[in-house]
Design a protein around this motif. Sequence first.
Motif, PDB file in Angstrom:
ATOM      1  N   ILE A  36       0.834  -1.201   0.000  1.00  0.00           N
ATOM      2  CA  ILE A  36       0.000   0.000   0.000  1.00  0.00           C
ATOM      3  C   ILE A  36       0.872   1.255   0.000  1.00  0.00           C
ATOM      4  O   ILE A  36       0.623   2.207  -0.749  1.00  0.00           O
ATOM      5  CB  ILE A  36      -0.936  -0.009   1.222  1.00  0.00           C
ATOM      6  N   GLY A  37       1.896   1.257   0.849  1.00  0.00           N
ATOM      7  CA  GLY A  37       2.783   2.409   0.889  1.00  0.00           C
ATOM      8  C   GLY A  37       3.495   2.642  -0.424  1.00  0.00           C
ATOM      9  O   GLY A  37       3.671   3.792  -0.860  1.00  0.00           O
ATOM     10  N   ALA A  38       3.909   1.564  -1.089  1.00  0.00           N
ATOM     11  CA  ALA A  38       4.582   1.709  -2.385  1.00  0.00           C
ATOM     12  C   ALA A  38       3.638   2.297  -3.429  1.00  0.00           C
ATOM     13  O   ALA A  38       4.030   3.177  -4.208  1.00  0.00           O
ATOM     14  CB  ALA A  38       5.107   0.351  -2.847  1.00  0.00           C
ATOM     15  N   VAL A  39       2.398   1.827  -3.443  1.00  0.00           N
ATOM     16  CA  VAL A  39       1.433   2.331  -4.424  1.00  0.00           C
ATOM     17  C   VAL A  39       1.104   3.797  -4.155  1.00  0.00           C
ATOM     18  O   VAL A  39       1.060   4.623  -5.081  1.00  0.00           O
ATOM     19  CB  VAL A  39       0.155   1.463  -4.405  1.00  0.00           C
ATOM     20  N   VAL A  40       0.875   4.143  -2.877  1.00  0.00           N
ATOM     21  CA  VAL A  40       0.586   5.538  -2.535  1.00  0.00           C
ATOM     22  C   VAL A  40       1.764   6.430  -2.900  1.00  0.00           C
ATOM     23  O   VAL A  40       1.592   7.526  -3.457  1.00  0.00           O
ATOM     24  CB  VAL A  40       0.244   5.664  -1.040  1.00  0.00           C
TER      25      VAL A  40
END
Length: 264
Positions: A189-193
Amino acid sequence: MTARLLSRAAPAAVALLVLGGWEALVRFEDLPAYILPAPSRIAATLWTDRAILAVSLLVTLKTTFAALVTAAAASLLLAVLFRQSRWIERSLYPYAVILQVTPIVAIAPLILIYVEDPFAVMLVCATIVAFFPILANTMLGLRAVDPGLEDLFRLQGAGRWRTLWLLHLPSALPYFLAGLRIAGGLALIGAVVAEFVSSTTAGGATGLAWRIIEAGQRLNVPRMFAALALIAGAGIAIFAALTALSQFVLRRWHDSARQGQGGN
């Protein structure tokens, strides 16, 4: 064996029911692909755009795994440090909580100001998101040791670091792995955000988030859904891999792994 087959067949049946209803709705209402693409159209897009999407998936997974490894190492070291000194824990732990409760979308623009490399920006953002669950679980495991065992180690003349290595760390391992399973999805999730923020602000990103932005600008909705499906599939695969790792590490000596094997 029957229970295991049923536990795997039930989610598959629900998925087939949802996808079948989705396909029927699109065909019955004759919805255009730019409004709502059918699952068959999304599957076809996954195949026709596989070269582009595969490269973007690798970029996102590279950031995810790098952030997960960084967060795991930093969390383990910090948890051990907190275990050795209560004053260090009282001094630093509140800042770890602050990082956890502050939305990453609010921190990412600040990181973009001070970090020039796009990959480093995404790595920092994803690491911040994945950091706290591993830290909190590992700290809980380090403090969940039986006091009787600690007394036994002291009676045997074991020092602080020997007790840490032979007692506290093995006791904390199930908690660490549980935090790792949670952090795996959070790192994705952090990578996508971070890709969303860096793509729209700094440019140069080629992950799945950038493909979603690009497809949205071109009204290529099937590719948007295809990228979302890859993100969801990657999250499921990461969780399954970390669960298998936990079962493999703990299966010979920890009750949770043996109970999990019996219930599958």
